[in-house]
Design an enzyme around this catalytic site. Structure first.
Site, PDB file in Angstrom:
ATOM      1  N   GLY A  25       0.828  -1.200   0.000  1.00 35.38           N
ATOM      2  CA  GLY A  25       0.000   0.000   0.000  1.00 35.38           C
ATOM      3  C   GLY A  25       0.861   1.248   0.000  1.00 35.38           C
ATOM      4  N   SER A  28      -4.072   5.396   0.031  1.00 32.56           N
ATOM      5  CA  SER A  28      -5.134   5.235   1.027  1.00 32.56           C
ATOM      6  C   SER A  28      -5.010   3.916   1.783  1.00 32.56           C
ATOM      7  CB  SER A  28      -6.505   5.344   0.373  1.00 32.56           C
ATOM      8  OG  SER A  28      -6.633   4.357  -0.628  1.00 32.56           O
ATOM      9  N   GLU A  99     -11.250  -0.083  -5.177  1.00 34.86           N
ATOM     10  CA  GLU A  99     -10.281   0.548  -6.088  1.00 34.86           C
ATOM     11  C   GLU A  99     -10.637   0.294  -7.554  1.00 34.86           C
ATOM     12  OE1 GLU A  99      -8.764   2.459  -4.428  1.00 34.86           O
ATOM     13  OE2 GLU A  99      -8.336   1.600  -2.468  1.00 34.86           O
TER      14      GLU A  99
HETATM   15  C1  BEZ Z   1      -2.661   2.098  -2.182  1.00 35.99           C
HETATM   16  O1  BEZ Z   1      -2.707   2.753  -1.157  1.00 35.99           O
HETATM   17  O2  BEZ Z   1      -1.826   1.212  -2.345  1.00 35.99           O
HETATM   18  C2  BEZ Z   1      -3.655   2.346  -3.253  1.00 35.99           C
HETATM   19  C3  BEZ Z   1      -3.750   3.588  -3.781  1.00 35.99           C
HETATM   20  C4  BEZ Z   1      -4.678   3.832  -4.775  1.00 35.99           C
HETATM   21  C5  BEZ Z   1      -5.507   2.813  -5.203  1.00 35.99           C
HETATM   22  C6  BEZ Z   1      -5.363   1.554  -4.675  1.00 35.99           C
HETATM   23  C7  BEZ Z   1      -4.441   1.315  -3.685  1.00 35.99           C
END
Ligand code: BEZ
Length: 202
Positions: A25, A28, A99
């Site tokens: 991650g 978010s 997502e």
């Molecule tokens: C993430 O925090 O890895 C992430 C960011 C944007 C979309 C999906 C995941």
């Protein structure tokens, strides 16, 4: 590529036969952890950089007034520090839905940052929205990015909170990101005006 990536992600063969997998991650997923995980570790990936170059029509904006959220762009020589979660495959039903606005699951090599796992590698998954997706906005000046974020809100709340929470979380990890910090600086209320006004009081 269509906006809704759920079916594309579901068809991928990342999870067959696995009881767990690492998920990296970088946005978010660091500050909005609404999924169960078995363990988490700070980790880094090489050759990618965060950019607020992806539109959000469903979380931090609306179809009429999209916000700007993070994706990763290829950046040879750069390192992106984030949080890796070891999760069970069933978690991806929820995350693919969350997502779905252009993000594809890709495999990635990550390196753990802290002892006792420091410098150990793991292969895992990451969500990235590439330039060929329908919600791609691409580059703009820091001031333009910040202005769009400042006026945007959606079902998940204010776009500004998405940026400031992430900037706070990265700073707490000692992993400040220059792009995130530059946009956050435009968005944080300035304290210098208040303190100089205070200084003038009798
Ligand atoms: C993430 O925090 O890895 C992430 C960011 C944007 C979309 C999906 C995941």
């Amino acid at each position: 590529m269509a906006n809704d990536t759920r079916e594309l992600n579901r068809r991928q063969d990342h999870l067959t036969g696995r009881s767990d997998i690492w998920l990296f991650g970088y946005g978010s997923l660091i500050h909005k952890v609404d999924f169960p995980y078995l363990e988490s570790r700070e980790a880094s990936i090489k050759g990618w950089a965060r950019r607020f170059w992806q539109a959000s029509h469903d979380h931090r904006g609306t179809p009429e007034s999209p916000g700007r959220v993070l994706t990763l762009v290829e950046a040879p020589g750069e390192t992106c520090v984030g949080v890796a979660y070891r999760v069970t495959p069933d978690v991806f039903g929820h995350l693919d839905h969350r997502e779905k606005n252009g993000y594809l699951r890709l495999t990635i090599d990550m390196t753990f940052v802290r002892p006792p796992h420091q410098n150990l590698h793991a292969n895992g998954l990451i969500y990235i929205a590439g330039p060929d997706n329908a919600a791609w906005l691409g580059p703009a000046s820091d001031a333009e990015i910040a202005a769009q974020i400042a006026r945007s809100r959606g079902p998940s709340g204010r776009n500004i909170d998405y940026v400031l929470k992430l900037d706070d979380a990265l700073q707490a990890m000692g992993a400040e990101d220059l792009h995130v910090a530059a946009i956050a600086k435009h968005l944080r209320p300035s304290t210098s005006t208040q303190s100089s006004a205070k200084g003038r009081q009798p």
